[in-house]
Design a protein around this motif. Structure first.
Motif, PDB file in Angstrom:
ATOM      1  N   UNK A 211       0.834  -1.208   0.000  1.00  0.00           N
ATOM      2  CA  UNK A 211       0.000   0.000   0.000  1.00  0.00           C
ATOM      3  C   UNK A 211       0.870   1.260   0.000  1.00  0.00           C
TER       4      UNK A 211
ATOM      5  N   UNK B 268       2.428   1.858  -3.396  1.00  0.00           N
ATOM      6  CA  UNK B 268       1.449   2.350  -4.371  1.00  0.00           C
ATOM      7  C   UNK B 268       1.085   3.800  -4.073  1.00  0.00           C
ATOM      8  N   UNK B 269       0.816   4.079  -2.799  1.00  0.00           N
ATOM      9  CA  UNK B 269       0.386   5.436  -2.450  1.00  0.00           C
ATOM     10  C   UNK B 269       1.483   6.456  -2.747  1.00  0.00           C
TER      11      UNK B 269
ATOM     12  N   UNK C 264      -7.805  13.130  -2.139  1.00  0.00           N
ATOM     13  CA  UNK C 264      -6.714  12.168  -1.925  1.00  0.00           C
ATOM     14  C   UNK C 264      -7.121  11.051  -0.961  1.00  0.00           C
TER      15      UNK C 264
ATOM     16  N   UNK D  75      -8.906   8.330  -2.679  1.00  0.00           N
ATOM     17  CA  UNK D  75      -7.969   7.543  -3.495  1.00  0.00           C
ATOM     18  C   UNK D  75      -7.211   6.559  -2.607  1.00  0.00           C
ATOM     19  N   UNK D  76      -6.789   7.038  -1.454  1.00  0.00           N
ATOM     20  CA  UNK D  76      -6.074   6.156  -0.519  1.00  0.00           C
ATOM     21  C   UNK D  76      -6.965   4.999  -0.079  1.00  0.00           C
TER      22      UNK D  76
ATOM     23  N   UNK E  24      -7.212   2.385  -2.727  1.00  0.00           N
ATOM     24  CA  UNK E  24      -5.998   1.559  -2.768  1.00  0.00           C
ATOM     25  C   UNK E  24      -6.034   0.505  -1.660  1.00  0.00           C
ATOM     26  N   UNK E  25      -6.392   0.922  -0.438  1.00  0.00           N
ATOM     27  CA  UNK E  25      -6.447  -0.032   0.674  1.00  0.00           C
ATOM     28  C   UNK E  25      -7.459  -1.144   0.397  1.00  0.00           C
TER      29      UNK E  25
ATOM     30  N   UNK F  24      -6.088  -3.154  -3.242  1.00  0.00           N
ATOM     31  CA  UNK F  24      -4.727  -3.672  -3.405  1.00  0.00           C
ATOM     32  C   UNK F  24      -4.610  -5.178  -3.145  1.00  0.00           C
ATOM     33  N   UNK F  25      -5.231  -5.696  -2.051  1.00  0.00           N
ATOM     34  CA  UNK F  25      -5.101  -7.143  -1.807  1.00  0.00           C
ATOM     35  C   UNK F  25      -5.638  -7.971  -2.966  1.00  0.00           C
TER      36      UNK F  25
ATOM     37  N   UNK G 177       1.233  -4.243  -9.820  1.00  0.00           N
ATOM     38  CA  UNK G 177       0.126  -3.596  -9.106  1.00  0.00           C
ATOM     39  C   UNK G 177       0.317  -2.075  -9.113  1.00  0.00           C
ATOM     40  N   UNK G 178       1.549  -1.643  -8.850  1.00  0.00           N
ATOM     41  CA  UNK G 178       1.837  -0.202  -8.894  1.00  0.00           C
ATOM     42  C   UNK G 178       1.584   0.402 -10.264  1.00  0.00           C
TER      43      UNK G 178
ATOM     44  N   UNK H  99      -2.034   0.965 -10.983  1.00  0.00           N
ATOM     45  CA  UNK H  99      -2.601   2.163 -10.343  1.00  0.00           C
ATOM     46  C   UNK H  99      -2.174   3.437 -11.061  1.00  0.00           C
ATOM     47  N   UNK H 100      -0.912   3.467 -11.501  1.00  0.00           N
ATOM     48  CA  UNK H 100      -0.455   4.653 -12.248  1.00  0.00           C
ATOM     49  C   UNK H 100      -1.264   4.806 -13.536  1.00  0.00           C
TER      50      UNK H 100
ATOM     51  N   UNK I 154      -4.699   6.171 -12.727  1.00  0.00           N
ATOM     52  CA  UNK I 154      -4.658   7.609 -12.496  1.00  0.00           C
ATOM     53  C   UNK I 154      -4.595   8.382 -13.806  1.00  0.00           C
TER      54      UNK I 154
END
Lengths: 148, 189
Positions: A24, A27-28, B19, B22-23, B26-27, B30-31, B51-52, B55-56, B59
């Protein structure tokens, strides 16, 4: 229609191979960008060199590829527990390169030489992310976060 | 509020620049995305990276998503596509010792051995590994989600909407039969 045995099995599966605890955070950090329209560069290769027996002698070369540009960096361990990043842009151009570090550490910016070489020295271990300004006709490029 | 409506609302607020939403997104997701990437056979490092990247990309395209409620399906699809591209790449990595260990375990990606200290978890992993790719992928996603949104998972995995429930039941029944026949699972010590 899940009885207690099924529930136990699913709980067990959830325990197998959980996401790393820092996922997390990584990613954040990576998406906490002011500018989100940058082209995403994919990590395509990681290669290690050096003996490996001593961390201080190990270097890691990481390649990120976007459609418009390739960013290659070599992370060199320094003896003072900091790292140096030697980078190359291809095609080479004198572009602004930003190294984002987690707050409260300020970002650093350098300008690559005309051949596309750039250096960030005395960088602390931890998360980092690179942003490369666009040249003529190309947009900004952003890498995923990496752990130095 | 159902899961898809909740996540869709988070996406809309994130799109407006919130923001915190968005956080939370992600939480929450993400799993699941981690399971999707691992289910595609990626190493832990590659899965984290995919995974990263996903997300990019989200966005970057956040204003193009027409149906915010479909964000889960969008992300699962994107993670599978990224994973597929990653696997196809000519990987000339020189593995470190951990990588060698990972590669030696077959079939499928091994979980972190440290979490398998419990004998019953080891038994579970052994039998789980015998399931088909589809079963392992589906069960590991379902196990990760508190209130599975079958519609979103179906769309993300490219399965017919109505087939997720029956597939989940069939996979779970198969695993359960194997486990109940194994003395190592039945023993509570």
């Amino acid at each position: 229609m899940t009885d207690s045995v099924d529930a136990e099995i699913l709980e067990g599966i959830a325990r197998l191979d959980p996401a790393p605890p820092d996922l997390d955070e990584r990613v954040l950090f990576a998406i906490e960008l002011d500018q989100v329209d940058a082209e995403v560069a994919r990590l395509t290769e990681t290669a290690y060199a050096g003996s490996g027996a001593r961390a201080a002698e190990r270097t890691r070369t990481i390649t990120f590829e976007a459609d418009s540009r390739t960013v290659m960096i070599t992370v060199v361990e320094r003896s003072d527990n900091l790292v140096r990043i030697d980078g190359w842009l291809a095609p080479g151009a004198a572009l602004r390169v930003e190294l984002r570090l987690p707050e409260p550490t300020a970002s650093r910016t350098v300008v690559a030489d005309p051949a596309g070489r750039f250096v960030f020295d005395e960088v602390p271990h931890g998360l980092a992310q690179l942003l490369v300004d666009g040249g003529t006709g190309t947009g900004r490029v952003v890498t995923p976060s990496l752990v130095l | 509020m159902s899961a898809d409506v909740h996540l869709g609302a988070l996406l809309q607020r994130a799109r407006d620049g919130d923001r915190e939403s968005l956080r939370e997104l992600v939480h929450e997701l993400n799993p699941v995305l981690w399971r999707v990437a691992r289910g595609q056979g990626l190493s832990a490092d590659d899965a984290a990276d995919v995974v990263q990247t996903t997300w990019l990309e989200l966005l970057r395209r956040i204003h193009e998503i027409r149906t915010p409620r479909a964000v889960t399906a969008w992300l699962i699809t994107a993670t599978r596509r990224e994973s597929w591209h990653r696997r196809r790449r000519d990987r000339r990595d020189v593995p470190d010792s951990d990588g060698v260990l990972d590669a030696a375990v077959d079939p499928g990606p091994a979980p972190d051995q440290r979490v398998l200290t419990d004998e019953r978890d080891r038994v579970l992993w052994r039998h789980f590994a015998k399931l088909s790719d589809r079963c392992r992928e589906l069960l590991s996603i379902v196990a990760e989600v508190r209130r599975p949104d079958y519609g979103a998972i179906a769309a993300g995995l490219g399965m017919p909407h109505g087939s997720i429930g029956p597939t989940r039941a069939r996979c779970l029944a198969k695993l359960r039969t194997m486990l109940l026949a194994d003395p190592g699972w039945g023993r509570h010590d």
